[in-house]
Design an enzyme around this catalytic site. Structure first.
Site, short mmCIF file in Angstrom:
data_model
loop_
_atom_site.label_atom_id
_atom_site.label_comp_id
_atom_site.label_asym_id
_atom_site.label_seq_id
_atom_site.Cartn_x
_atom_site.Cartn_y
_atom_site.Cartn_z
N GLU A 104 2.11 12.35 6.42
CA GLU A 104 1.80 13.04 5.15
C GLU A 104 1.09 14.37 5.37
OE1 GLU A 104 1.81 9.82 5.53
OE2 GLU A 104 2.57 8.88 3.71
N GLU A 161 4.54 2.17 3.94
CA GLU A 161 3.92 1.60 2.73
C GLU A 161 4.76 0.44 2.19
OE1 GLU A 161 3.44 5.62 0.74
OE2 GLU A 161 1.46 4.77 0.41
N GLY A 208 0.90 7.96 -1.19
CA GLY A 208 1.00 7.72 -2.63
C GLY A 208 1.70 6.44 -3.04
C1 1HE Z 1 15.18 13.39 4.84
C2 1HE Z 1 13.98 12.73 5.13
C3 1HE Z 1 13.01 12.62 4.10
C4 1HE Z 1 15.22 12.69 6.87
N1 1HE Z 1 13.30 13.20 2.92
N2 1HE Z 1 15.42 13.93 3.64
N3 1HE Z 1 8.66 11.54 5.80
C5 1HE Z 1 8.67 12.32 6.89
O1 1HE Z 1 7.89 13.24 7.04
C6 1HE Z 1 9.73 12.01 7.90
C7 1HE Z 1 10.81 13.08 7.86
N4 1HE Z 1 11.97 12.72 8.71
C8 1HE Z 1 11.92 12.83 10.03
O2 1HE Z 1 10.91 13.12 10.66
C9 1HE Z 1 13.21 12.55 10.78
O3 1HE Z 1 14.29 12.73 9.86
C10 1HE Z 1 13.30 11.11 11.36
C11 1HE Z 1 12.33 10.98 12.55
C12 1HE Z 1 12.98 10.04 10.33
C13 1HE Z 1 14.76 10.87 11.84
O4 1HE Z 1 15.17 11.92 12.72
P1 1HE Z 1 16.71 12.16 12.97
O5 1HE Z 1 16.83 13.23 14.04
O6 1HE Z 1 17.43 10.89 13.21
O7 1HE Z 1 17.32 12.73 11.58
P2 1HE Z 1 17.20 14.20 10.94
O8 1HE Z 1 18.29 15.07 11.54
O9 1HE Z 1 15.83 14.73 10.97
O10 1HE Z 1 17.56 13.91 9.41
C14 1HE Z 1 18.87 13.52 9.01
C15 1HE Z 1 19.02 13.88 7.56
O11 1HE Z 1 18.10 13.09 6.80
C16 1HE Z 1 18.67 15.33 7.27
O12 1HE Z 1 19.44 15.73 6.16
P3 1HE Z 1 20.76 16.69 6.35
O13 1HE Z 1 21.25 16.91 4.96
O14 1HE Z 1 20.27 17.91 7.09
O15 1HE Z 1 21.70 15.85 7.19
C17 1HE Z 1 17.21 15.25 6.84
O16 1HE Z 1 16.83 16.33 6.03
C18 1HE Z 1 17.24 13.95 6.04
N5 1HE Z 1 15.91 13.36 5.94
N6 1HE Z 1 14.03 12.31 6.40
C19 1HE Z 1 14.48 13.82 2.70
N7 1HE Z 1 11.85 11.99 4.28
C20 1HE Z 1 4.90 7.95 -2.02
S1 1HE Z 1 4.16 9.00 -0.96
C21 1HE Z 1 4.90 8.78 0.56
C22 1HE Z 1 4.69 10.00 1.38
C23 1HE Z 1 5.62 10.03 2.55
O17 1HE Z 1 6.51 9.24 2.71
S2 1HE Z 1 5.33 11.30 3.63
C24 1HE Z 1 6.47 11.06 4.92
C25 1HE Z 1 7.78 11.74 4.67
#
Ligand code: 1HE
Length: 261
Positions: A135, A115, A143
């Site tokens: 999402e 976005e 959003g």
């Molecule tokens: C996060 C987030 C996050 C990572 N919020 N903490 N977005 C998603 O559904 C995508 C979620 N993230 C992922 O699918 C993966 O993290 C990635 C593909 C982006 C990257 O993978 P990777 O293996 O490099 O990293 P990881 O081990 O999954 O994450 C590393 C850290 O980042 C880990 O935290 P830690 O404390 O365990 O080290 C994760 O929890 C953290 N992390 N992504 C919070 N999104 C206005 S409305 C918009 C609606 C949306 O955006 S929906 C999509 C949300």
């Protein structure tokens, strides 16, 4: 501003703004959105073109899901001017503000990250980039303006597929769907964005403003109203600087157009 969450750097006419939470894959929480707002407003005042990028290996993992969960379970009522509004406001300052923006994308460009990217006027990615709208997998909905902005770029069919099936697009697919206009080798996205921004800065500010503010509004109008708006912006009041640039061409001082090789 919080230099930790969002970095700001100016190179001549170009402001470079970097999301800086690489340990959380540049997921955006409320503080990041506030810092981003401050940075884009500053860029609009001080620079001619802006570049958005992500520090670390990703552009952005979108909404901070941990913060979203904490809010959902806090029992507190939604503030009157809630977070979604702040996303809309900041992304609109980018999309319809005083200067054009180029997004330099790599790694994850998902959810709110996509976005944000589509608030920019031109998008470049490297070969590590992937694009998604997860999402539905998180039980939430778009959003940050994506229903309007992303849908206008890729259309309902592609957006519905990405959202319903969780399909991720690679750089070639993203180029085909007009999400990006330039695909470059891994690690080159920021350099390409800088090069494009530098080129854009050579246009007059007034014409750039019409391209970023008048053109998308005309896209929302009827045929008749669109032509009227175009007339107001081209014949009735030419962009500032038009006369000297027209004279440069007529008097053979203008740089020639170079056809692509
Ligand atoms: C996060 C987030 C996050 C990572 N919020 N903490 N977005 C998603 O559904 C995508 C979620 N993230 C992922 O699918 C993966 O993290 C990635 C593909 C982006 C990257 O993978 P990777 O293996 O490099 O990293 P990881 O081990 O999954 O994450 C590393 C850290 O980042 C880990 O935290 P830690 O404390 O365990 O080290 C994760 O929890 C953290 N992390 N992504 C919070 N999104 C206005 S409305 C918009 C609606 C949306 O955006 S929906 C999509 C949300």
């Amino acid at each position: 501003m919080t230099d930790t969450l969002v970095t700001y750097q100016q190179e001549g006419p170009v402001a470079l703004i970097g999301l800086n939470r690489p340990d959380k894959r540049n997921a955006m929480n409320d503080d990041t959105i506030a810092a981003l707002r401050e940075a884009v407003v500053r860029a609009g005042d001080e620079a001619d073109v802006g570049v958005l990028f992500g520090h670390g290996n990703n552009f952005s993992a979108g909404l901070d899901l941990a913060e979203a969960l904490a809010k959902a379970t806090s029992g507190k009522p939604m503030p009157r001017r809630g977070k979604r509004h702040s996303w809309h406001e900041v992304f609109d300052i980018i999309a319809r503000g005083p200067i054009p923006w180029v997004a330099a994308l790599h790694g994850a460009v998902v959810g709110g990250g996509l976005e944000l990217a589509t608030a920019a006027h031109i998008r470049v990615c490297d070969r590590s980039a992937f694009f998604g709208l997860p999402e539905a997998q998180r039980g939430i909905f778009v959003g940050g303006g994506g229903t309007v902005r992303i849908q206008r770029v890729i259309g309902y069919t592609v957006m519905a597929d990405m959202m319903l099936t969780g399909r991720l697009l690679n750089p070639d697919e993203a180029e085909r769907e007009h999400i990006v206009r330039y695909v470059v080798p891994e690690g080159e996205h920021l350099n390409k964005a800088r090069e494009l921004a530098e080129r854009i800065s050579q246009n007059t500010h007034d014409t750039n403003w019409r391209i970023t503010n008048v053109l998308p509004r005309i896209n929302d109008l009827s045929h008749e109203d669109g032509l009227f708006m175009e007339y107001l912006n081209s014949n009735l009041r030419r962009p500032e600087g038009a006369e000297s640039r027209l004279r440069d061409f007529v008097e053979k001082r203008a740089k020639p157009l170079t056809p692509p090789k």
